[in-house]
Design a protein around this motif. Structure first.
Motif, PDB file in Angstrom:
ATOM      1  N   UNK A 227       0.849  -1.184   0.000  1.00  0.00           N
ATOM      2  CA  UNK A 227       0.000   0.000   0.000  1.00  0.00           C
ATOM      3  C   UNK A 227       0.886   1.236   0.000  1.00  0.00           C
ATOM      4  N   UNK A 228       2.180   0.989   0.027  1.00  0.00           N
ATOM      5  CA  UNK A 228       3.184   2.025  -0.215  1.00  0.00           C
ATOM      6  C   UNK A 228       4.199   1.366  -1.132  1.00  0.00           C
ATOM      7  N   UNK A 229       4.548   2.038  -2.225  1.00  0.00           N
ATOM      8  CA  UNK A 229       5.333   1.354  -3.253  1.00  0.00           C
ATOM      9  C   UNK A 229       6.804   1.779  -3.258  1.00  0.00           C
ATOM     10  N   UNK A 230       7.112   2.978  -2.759  1.00  0.00           N
ATOM     11  CA  UNK A 230       8.487   3.477  -2.772  1.00  0.00           C
ATOM     12  C   UNK A 230       8.764   4.186  -1.461  1.00  0.00           C
ATOM     13  N   UNK A 231      10.052   4.305  -1.125  1.00  0.00           N
ATOM     14  CA  UNK A 231      10.375   5.088   0.066  1.00  0.00           C
ATOM     15  C   UNK A 231      10.212   6.572  -0.278  1.00  0.00           C
ATOM     16  N   UNK A 232      10.042   7.382   0.769  1.00  0.00           N
ATOM     17  CA  UNK A 232       9.886   8.820   0.578  1.00  0.00           C
ATOM     18  C   UNK A 232      11.110   9.417  -0.112  1.00  0.00           C
ATOM     19  N   UNK A 233      12.292   8.928   0.263  1.00  0.00           N
ATOM     20  CA  UNK A 233      13.522   9.480  -0.328  1.00  0.00           C
ATOM     21  C   UNK A 233      13.626   9.159  -1.814  1.00  0.00           C
ATOM     22  N   UNK A 234      13.236   7.950  -2.183  1.00  0.00           N
ATOM     23  CA  UNK A 234      13.272   7.578  -3.611  1.00  0.00           C
ATOM     24  C   UNK A 234      12.416   8.526  -4.439  1.00  0.00           C
ATOM     25  N   UNK A 235      11.193   8.766  -3.946  1.00  0.00           N
ATOM     26  CA  UNK A 235      10.264   9.604  -4.706  1.00  0.00           C
ATOM     27  C   UNK A 235      10.750  11.050  -4.742  1.00  0.00           C
ATOM     28  N   UNK A 236      11.298  11.513  -3.610  1.00  0.00           N
ATOM     29  CA  UNK A 236      11.782  12.904  -3.566  1.00  0.00           C
ATOM     30  C   UNK A 236      12.918  13.087  -4.578  1.00  0.00           C
ATOM     31  N   UNK A 237      13.831  12.103  -4.616  1.00  0.00           N
ATOM     32  CA  UNK A 237      14.951  12.179  -5.553  1.00  0.00           C
ATOM     33  C   UNK A 237      14.445  12.219  -7.004  1.00  0.00           C
ATOM     34  N   UNK A 238      13.472  11.357  -7.284  1.00  0.00           N
ATOM     35  CA  UNK A 238      12.917  11.326  -8.643  1.00  0.00           C
ATOM     36  C   UNK A 238      12.292  12.664  -9.010  1.00  0.00           C
ATOM     37  N   UNK A 239      11.612  13.245  -8.038  1.00  0.00           N
ATOM     38  CA  UNK A 239      10.946  14.527  -8.260  1.00  0.00           C
ATOM     39  C   UNK A 239      11.972  15.625  -8.571  1.00  0.00           C
ATOM     40  N   UNK A 240      13.044  15.646  -7.775  1.00  0.00           N
ATOM     41  CA  UNK A 240      14.074  16.676  -7.996  1.00  0.00           C
ATOM     42  C   UNK A 240      14.713  16.467  -9.368  1.00  0.00           C
ATOM     43  N   UNK A 241      15.025  15.214  -9.700  1.00  0.00           N
ATOM     44  CA  UNK A 241      15.674  14.926 -10.981  1.00  0.00           C
ATOM     45  C   UNK A 241      14.802  15.352 -12.164  1.00  0.00           C
ATOM     46  N   UNK A 253      15.592  29.771 -11.196  1.00  0.00           N
ATOM     47  CA  UNK A 253      16.605  29.185 -10.334  1.00  0.00           C
ATOM     48  C   UNK A 253      15.948  28.467  -9.165  1.00  0.00           C
ATOM     49  N   UNK A 254      16.319  27.202  -8.964  1.00  0.00           N
ATOM     50  CA  UNK A 254      15.842  26.477  -7.781  1.00  0.00           C
ATOM     51  C   UNK A 254      16.444  27.158  -6.549  1.00  0.00           C
ATOM     52  N   UNK A 255      15.615  27.480  -5.563  1.00  0.00           N
ATOM     53  CA  UNK A 255      16.118  28.273  -4.424  1.00  0.00           C
ATOM     54  C   UNK A 255      16.963  27.437  -3.467  1.00  0.00           C
ATOM     55  N   UNK A 256      17.945  26.747  -3.994  1.00  0.00           N
ATOM     56  CA  UNK A 256      18.806  25.892  -3.169  1.00  0.00           C
ATOM     57  C   UNK A 256      20.173  25.834  -3.844  1.00  0.00           C
ATOM     58  N   UNK A 257      21.156  26.532  -3.282  1.00  0.00           N
ATOM     59  CA  UNK A 257      22.481  26.570  -3.922  1.00  0.00           C
ATOM     60  C   UNK A 257      23.145  25.192  -3.963  1.00  0.00           C
ATOM     61  N   UNK A 258      22.641  24.254  -3.175  1.00  0.00           N
ATOM     62  CA  UNK A 258      23.257  22.914  -3.146  1.00  0.00           C
ATOM     63  C   UNK A 258      22.817  22.050  -4.318  1.00  0.00           C
ATOM     64  N   UNK A 259      21.846  22.516  -5.101  1.00  0.00           N
ATOM     65  CA  UNK A 259      21.376  21.692  -6.223  1.00  0.00           C
ATOM     66  C   UNK A 259      22.487  21.569  -7.263  1.00  0.00           C
ATOM     67  N   UNK A 260      22.949  20.343  -7.463  1.00  0.00           N
ATOM     68  CA  UNK A 260      24.080  20.109  -8.376  1.00  0.00           C
ATOM     69  C   UNK A 260      23.985  18.681  -8.880  1.00  0.00           C
ATOM     70  N   UNK A 261      24.260  18.487 -10.161  1.00  0.00           N
ATOM     71  CA  UNK A 261      24.240  17.141 -10.732  1.00  0.00           C
ATOM     72  C   UNK A 261      25.336  16.296 -10.089  1.00  0.00           C
ATOM     73  N   UNK A 262      24.984  15.097  -9.685  1.00  0.00           N
ATOM     74  CA  UNK A 262      25.954  14.190  -9.071  1.00  0.00           C
ATOM     75  C   UNK A 262      26.087  12.978  -9.986  1.00  0.00           C
ATOM     76  N   UNK A 263      27.196  12.953 -10.716  1.00  0.00           N
ATOM     77  CA  UNK A 263      27.417  11.914 -11.726  1.00  0.00           C
ATOM     78  C   UNK A 263      27.368  10.516 -11.095  1.00  0.00           C
ATOM     79  N   UNK A 264      27.966  10.393  -9.896  1.00  0.00           N
ATOM     80  CA  UNK A 264      28.082   9.068  -9.266  1.00  0.00           C
ATOM     81  C   UNK A 264      26.714   8.448  -8.978  1.00  0.00           C
ATOM     82  N   UNK A 265      25.813   9.265  -8.430  1.00  0.00           N
ATOM     83  CA  UNK A 265      24.509   8.674  -8.105  1.00  0.00           C
ATOM     84  C   UNK A 265      23.539   8.818  -9.274  1.00  0.00           C
TER      85      UNK A 265
END
Ligand SMILES: [Fe+2]
Ligand SMILES: [Fe+2]
Lengths: 325, 94
Positions: A227-241, A253-265
């Motif tokens: 009745x829950x298919x994904x963790x909250x973090x998984x969905x949040x990451x997908x949303x940001x991506x 501009x996304x109001x978060x200076x930390x927003x940066x593409x992370x090749x590794x993940x």
């Protein structure tokens, strides 16, 4: 999400039945209302579907706020249709919850008394027309992230409601993004309004997914029950991506200076929202909690004579018909 | 007085020539209002050309525990399917 932090209910059922039930779920079978189900499954679902339904209904308020002030007749008609869809979503979901043995009035009363919650996001105000763009783009966008996988949820009526809802959501997100495009590519003042709307709705949208639940026993149980298919973090990451490139296209501009593409993940890094703000909003201390519940309470009270009147008329006619036969 | 509007099951014919199909339920004081509500709730995007509304309370459903006795006998009767019979190719399409 529309159902945030749903705690799962403990189950004290016959272990053999529980094993058989879990096997059905693992085999991908749908559970239907008349099938045997653990008490915890039933109660957790009522809470989750109810909260989801309440969110659809309360979620009409921030957008309903702009219907009379939409900039053109076409925008007004579109927004009206969008808000009407949300009413429909609420109704599909209430009906799904009712198959579990709770009545519509009980659900409404639980919302009004504060016993049941709705999504934190709808406790933020919609201050400008650009907010209609940001809500469609971000809020409906985040909802879609969660609702698409829920089409495969184990409870039949919930899954079927989700299928209907998902068909309609993409219109919602696209009309929002369309407003954002108009504003972002418009005059500097319009672009500034669009940026301001993004600034205010970014973190509340991230909060919609709820705090990290990777160590939560409630989420583990709900995931086992499908009745829950994904963790909250998984969905949040997908949303940001998904959202960062869409903001780039708009030149915002996304109001978060930390927003940066992370090749590794293979995804974007980003900052967590302020979770203390989230818990305050959930507790009832957000900017619009009181206003939202007041509006729902007023609608319920003001509509009472009408609901009762129609019912009285229907019974009178039914009696007259029997008498005539 | 406060009694909840009764529940109705809604069936919609999607296109001419198709069966009515169950699409969901809703509350309404009477059949006439149920049809009006069904129009708003279930056919906002041309999903239907005809609506049936049925009081949920009048539906009798088979019980899940009868699934075996009701449906398993059919499993043993494979000869009811055309593929049970091998017809030689020379005979042609049948
Ligand atoms: Fe919705
Ligand atoms: Fe929506």
């Amino acid at each position: 999400m529309y159902a945030q932090m749903v705690t799962s209910e403990a189950t004290n059922d016959d272990p053999a039945k529980l094993v058989a039930f879990q096997a059905r779920i693992d085999a991908g079978e749908k559970i239907e209302p008349k099938d045997w189900m653990p008490e915890g499954y039933r109660k957790t679902l009522i809470r989750q579907i109810g909260q989801h339904a309440h969110s659809e209904i309360v979620g009409q308020l921030p957008e309903g706020n702009w219907i009379t002030r939409a900039p053109t007749l076409e925008r007004k008609a579109i927004l009206l249709a969008k808000v009407q869809d949300e009413a429909g979503h609420g109704l599909y979901l209430y009906c799904a919850a009712e198959t579990l043995g709770v009545s519509r009035d009980e659900l409404t009363e639980a919302l009004l008394s504060g016993k049941m919650k709705y999504s934190s996001i709808f406790n933020y105000p919609t201050l400008t027309w650009a907010d209609m763009g940001a809500v469609g783009w971000l809020v409906d966008g985040a909802a879609i992230m969660n609702q698409v996988p829920l089409q495969r949820t184990s409870f039949g009526p919930y899954a079927r409601a989700m299928v209907r809802i998902c068909k309609e959501e993409s219109f919602h997100q696209r009309q929002g993004y369309d407003i954002m495009m108009k504003m972002a590519f418009g005059t500097p003042a319009q672009k500034a309004m669009a940026q301001d709307a993004l600034n205010r709705f970014w973190y509340p949208s991230l909060m919609m997914f709820g705090p990290s639940d990777k160590d939560s026993v409630h989420s583990a149980q709900s995931m086992a029950w499908k009745i829950k298919m994904n963790t909250n973090d998984e969905l949040r990451q997908k949303f940001v991506d998904q959202t960062v490139p869409q903001a780039e296209y708009l030149g915002l501009t996304i109001p978060d200076p930390a927003v940066k593409w992370n090749e590794d993940k293979g995804g974007y890094d980003f900052s967590e929202p302020d979770w203390s703000e989230f818990f305050e909003v959930i507790k009832g201390n957000g900017p619009c909690n009181a206003e939202r519940l007041e509006a729902r309470q007023k609608a319920w009270d003001d509509g009472a004579w009408f609901r009762d009147g129609l019912m009285a008329h229907a019974s009178k006619r039914a009696t007259a018909k029997v008498a005539a036969e | 007085m406060s009694s909840e509007w009764p529940l109705w099951e809604i069936f919609i014919r999607g296109q001419h020539g198709l069966n009515h199909r169950h699409v969901g339920s809703l509350h309404a004081p009477d059949a006439e209002m149920a049809i009006k509500h069904a129009r708003d709730v279930y056919t906002r995007r041309n999903e239907g050309v005809s609506i049936w509304v049925v009081p949920s309370a009048t539906i009798t459903a088979s019980s899940p525990s009868d699934k075996g006795p009701l449906f398993e006998p059919a499993n043993a009767k494979v000869y009811r399917h055309p593929t049970f019979f091998d017809i030689p190719d020379e005979v042609g399409k049948m």
